[in-house]
Design an enzyme around this catalytic site. Structure first.
Site, short mmCIF file in Angstrom:
data_model
loop_
_atom_site.label_atom_id
_atom_site.label_comp_id
_atom_site.label_asym_id
_atom_site.label_seq_id
_atom_site.Cartn_x
_atom_site.Cartn_y
_atom_site.Cartn_z
N ILE A 80 0.87 -1.16 0.00
CA ILE A 80 0.00 0.00 0.00
C ILE A 80 0.91 1.22 0.00
O ILE A 80 2.07 1.14 0.41
CB ILE A 80 -0.99 0.03 1.19
N ASP A 81 0.38 2.34 -0.47
CA ASP A 81 1.20 3.54 -0.64
C ASP A 81 1.72 4.05 0.70
O ASP A 81 1.15 3.78 1.76
CB ASP A 81 0.39 4.65 -1.31
N LYS A 82 2.79 4.82 0.64
CA LYS A 82 3.41 5.38 1.83
C LYS A 82 2.39 6.08 2.73
O LYS A 82 2.37 5.87 3.95
CB LYS A 82 4.51 6.37 1.42
N ARG A 129 -7.07 5.61 -5.84
CA ARG A 129 -6.81 7.04 -6.05
C ARG A 129 -7.09 7.43 -7.50
O ARG A 129 -7.69 8.47 -7.78
CB ARG A 129 -5.38 7.36 -5.65
#
Length: 304
Positions: A137-139, A238
């Protein structure tokens, strides 16, 4: 050393060689591809070529991907929020702001550094830079991740992802009021030609992407939703929410210029479910919203 082969037809003719290859994998930057071309790892019809070569119909492009150089990734003691652990798998709740795995120039402070200190064993399928990492998962997205502690578990969890049998549900706050209570975004995602660091909905060099969502609450100008992933493309939720006109609050890459500054996107991977690789038992975990995410909701309720 792995290799890929691309046959040039009318769908990708006359494209620059470096641009063509960079679009093949979200982890390859155009500059990295140019280095590979310069070093002779790329052949066009069995001969060397240049980055600016425009591929022709009938060409065969072959890329020999060099093995990554081993890097010294060190264990770091961290107070990891572990939800489940046994000899095969581990489930951890990643905080917002933490990178999942090291990369050149960013070798410390990642989840992998913490896992290496926490576990003696992690699967080696993804190499020294991503031991145990099955998905990411993204930062600036918080939430649950499954980690493989051996190669058997890794292969099982990856197969479940491919078969779309893993449960992954996210909560997000988006700009705008979604009038319908639920929906599905079925739109392929690939690299953005205008910005190589971003993804976009496109039919060129893309992969199928499906996101289901339903509305949890509505506020003045904003909507709280839950998204369920059917596929797991880079930045999928997103990109899809931007595509349908409801970008995620706080998203610096895909959101509007005027968005609440909350240190990243309001996106949380709250529910994760999968079959245990050894026992076959279905396991499901639920991580509550982080305090800062919950505070944004409370503020929206007050303003509403």
């Amino acid at each position: 050393m792995n290799s890929i082969e691309i046959k040039i037809d009318d769908s990708n003719k006359y494209e620059r060689l470096d641009k063509l290859l960079a679009a093949e994998n979200a982890d390859w930057s155009r500059s990295q591809v140019q280095i590979w071309i310069k070093e002779g790892h790329v052949k066009v019809n069995d001969g060397e070529s240049r980055s600016n070569y425009k591929v022709q119909p009938g060409d065969t492009v072959t890329l020999l991907i060099p093995d990554p150089e081993p890097l010294d990734v060190l264990p770091e003691d961290m107070n990891l929020d572990v939800y489940y652990e046994d000899a095969d798998v581990l489930v951890v709740n990643k905080p917002k702001g933490m990178v999942v795995h090291p990369a050149p120039g960013h070798l410390s402070g990642t989840l992998v550094n913490g896992l290496m200190a926490h576990c003696k064993d992690l699967s080696g399928i993804n190499g020294v830079m991503r031991p145990g990492i099955v998905h990411r998962i993204d930062k600036d997205t918080s939430g649950l991740l499954m980690v493989a502690k051996n190669d058997m578990a890794h292969e099982s969890l990856v197969n479940q992802l491919v078969e779309k049998s893993v449960t992954r549900r996210y909560q997000a706050i988006v700009h705008g009021i979604i009038q319908h209570d639920k929906g599905t975004v079925d739109a392929p995602i690939g690299r953005d030609k205008q910005d190589r660091q971003s993804m976009t909905v496109t039919n060129e060099h893309s992969k199928d992407a499906v996101t289901h969502f339903h509305v949890l609450d509505r506020f003045a100008g904003f909507t709280l939703i839950e998204c369920q992933l059917e596929t797991g493309r880079t930045h999928q939720i997103r990109v899809h929410m931007k595509y349908i006109g409801f970008p995620i609050v706080g998203d610096p890459k895909y959101g509007p210029k005027k968005t609440p500054n909350i240190g990243g996107q309001a996106l949380h991977a709250g529910v994760l479910g999968f079959k245990h690789p050894r026992t076959g038992e279905y396991l499901e975990f639920n991580a509550p919203l982080p305090a800062e995410f919950q505070q944004v909701i409370e503020d929206l309720k007050k303003s509403h």
